[in-house]
Scaffold this motif. Structure first.
Motif, mmCIF file in Angstrom:
data_model
loop_
_atom_site.group_PDB
_atom_site.id
_atom_site.type_symbol
_atom_site.label_atom_id
_atom_site.label_comp_id
_atom_site.label_asym_id
_atom_site.label_seq_id
_atom_site.Cartn_x
_atom_site.Cartn_y
_atom_site.Cartn_z
ATOM 1 N N ARG A 117 51.074 40.807 34.502
ATOM 2 C CA ARG A 117 50.194 40.324 35.560
ATOM 3 C C ARG A 117 49.332 41.490 36.031
ATOM 4 N N SER A 157 44.124 36.641 37.174
ATOM 5 C CA SER A 157 42.906 36.352 36.421
ATOM 6 C C SER A 157 41.854 35.650 37.272
ATOM 7 N N THR A 193 46.823 45.657 33.694
ATOM 8 C CA THR A 193 47.273 44.290 33.459
ATOM 9 C C THR A 193 48.290 44.309 32.332
ATOM 10 N N GLY A 205 47.369 32.296 38.130
ATOM 11 C CA GLY A 205 46.652 32.959 37.038
ATOM 12 C C GLY A 205 47.037 34.413 36.858
#
Length: 502
Positions: free
Chosen positions: A394, A418, A391, A415
């Motif tokens: 993204r 996420s 990560t 997200g």
């Protein structure tokens, strides 16, 4: 059978609204050679010197017999007001392609009288073996029916055809195909547009595509031939499509299917051009031994011997075998993870950059192209194992597909990945993505750009590992998904999927 000068199958007559044309004087069976004609005037299509061209034409006109000259000079001239000679104007209006490479044009006294129809009943071609222009019946032609050919190279939709006819020939076509009721005309246009679209997809990646994704390319050809057959009998594109299928089979070592495909191509070209044309002779020879093709030996992925054609198959079963069609799932039967149509590898996925006619029955345009919007023909699910992840800006993963290929997966959700809980992002877990597509990243090798959280699921396998059996899945949503009727698309499905609702 072919027409002779003493007993022609046609007569040159005045056709209302068209000038002179050819009309059948008796019933002409499909595949019959209606005429075989030598040129009276030849000229290069791209003449570098107009003065030399004019002089060459004058010399050829001067040696014509009086009857030939009279017939030639009575032909229609679209360019009478352009300031050029009458002879050149007539040639520009009426010439037909000459020679195998069609880099020359020629005047044929009878063939150049044949009028156009988009649903033509005859096919024109130059036969290099006999040095003559030939016309063959595409279907049975009834007595007193006008004999027609197709004037332009590509069979486009109605609007594109009419524009070409107005621009090149200064007429509006009113044939049966151009006069269909609006709903039927739109359906015909849809088929023609899809045929051209498939043509581009078949040839887009050349030999590399044939070797890397042969099943996908073969499906394109299968769809194209189905569309040709719906459009009308003996379409001029059919033999070429069958030869495309043969080349796919040959390149992957499948001589049995190649034999059938080449036989069908030869049969089609025999109707269009006659048994003595170069295409027919070459294709028939290839059907006897497809291994003579230069593509043979590049891959043995589908290896069969030329006689390995299964017996005791009915016509439907033979077609399914020939085109390597997946067997339809029976009601209540769980999905088969080995089915590459339903569970494709990365190389089998549709590309975002093109409207893939295999996967979608309607066009994807604008923003819909990147989001996968459109009307899928069926449901499909990309399954892969997480082999690495990180990560940064993204969530990004490296995932391994069913073929063992490692593919980058980038999360472009709101997200940025996420939405997945940390417990779901683990090496060895399986990623399932509905309606996945190829994406060409500027900063990475091709992979998958994931944007919709409801189209992705991450789950672990049981202690027995990553098995190709849906019963091993613990996740209730995935269990429900594997009972889905994959072949029949009514609406897009998404996660979470409640078992029993599909």
């Amino acid at each position: 059978m072919s027409s002779s000068a003493s007993d022609p199958m046609y007569a040159i007559q005045q056709i209302p609204g068209k000038g002179k044309g050819l009309v059948a004087t008796r019933k002409i069976p499909m595949g019959t050679r209606i005429l075989s004609e030598k040129p009276i005037i030849r000229f290069p299509e791209a003449a570098p010197d107009s003065q030399k061209l004019e002089a060459s034409i004058r010399r050829q006109v001067d040696v014509l017999t009086p009857a030939q000259r009279q017939s030639f000079l009575s032909m229609h001239n679209l360019y009478a007001d352009d300031g050029g000679s009458q002879e050149l104007g007539i040639i520009r209006t009426n010439a037909l392609p000459f020679g195998d490479n069609e880099l020359e044009g020629a005047i044929f006294l009878d063939a150049c009288r044949i009028n156009h129809a988009c649903d033509n009943n005859a096919q024109k071609s130059w036969n290099e073996n006999i040095k003559r222009h030939t016309i063959h019946a595409l279907r049975d032609i009834e007595k007193d029916e006008e004999i027609t050919i197709y004037y332009i190279a590509v069979v486009n939709n109605r609007e594109a055809r009419q524009e070409a006819f107005r621009r090149k020939f200064a007429f509006t076509c009113s044939c049966r195909l151009c006069s269909l009721p609006p709903d039927q005309s739109q359906e015909s246009d849809r088929r023609l547009d899809e045929i051209l679209k498939l043509d581009g997809l078949i040839g887009r990646d050349g030999l590399m595509g044939i070797l890397s994704t042969p099943l996908r390319i073969l499906r394109y050809v299968d769809q194209q031939i189905c569309l040709y057959n719906k459009q009308g009998p003996n379409d001029v594109g059919l033999p070429r499509a069958y030869l495309d299928a043969a080349q796919i089979a040959i390149a992957n070592g499948d001589l049995a299917r190649a034999r059938i495909f080449t036989e069908r191509a030869a049969t089609g070209w025999t109707i269009l051009e006659g048994g003595d044309s170069s295409k027919v002779l070459q294709t028939r020879a290839l059907s006897q031994d497809p291994s003579k093709h230069h593509f043979y030996g590049m891959s043995t992925k589908w290896k069969t011997a030329v006689d390995d054609i299964p017996g005791s198959l009915d016509s439907t079963q033979l077609e399914d075998w020939l085109w390597r069609r997946e067997k339809p799932k029976q009601p209540g039967q769980p999905a088969d993870l080995r089915n590459r149509t339903t569970f494709p590898a990365f190389t089998d996925l549709p590309s975002e950059r093109d409207v893939d006619a295999e996967f979608y029955s309607s066009a994807i345009t604008g923003n819909a192209r990147s989001t996968g919007h459109g009307q899928p023909r069926w449901h499909w699910l990309f399954l892969a194992e997480i082999v690495d992840f990180a990560t940064l800006v993204r969530l990004q993963m490296d995932v391994k597909d069913v073929d063992g290929a490692t593919v980058p997966l980038f999360f472009y959700t709101d997200g940025r990945g996420s939405e997945l809980a940390p417990s779901q992002v683990r090496k060895g877990y399986t990623i399932a993505i509905l309606y996945a597509q190829h994406h060409a990243f500027m900063f990475s090798e091709p992979g998958i750009r994931h944007e919709e959280p409801t189209k992705l699921k991450s789950t672990g396998w049981n202690k027995n590992g990553h098995k190709a059996d849906c019963k091993l899945l613990k996740d209730a949503d995935l269990k429900g998904l594997f009972s889905l009727d994959w072949d029949n698309f009514e609406r897009r499905v998404e996660f979470p999927l409640v078992t029993g609702t599909v």
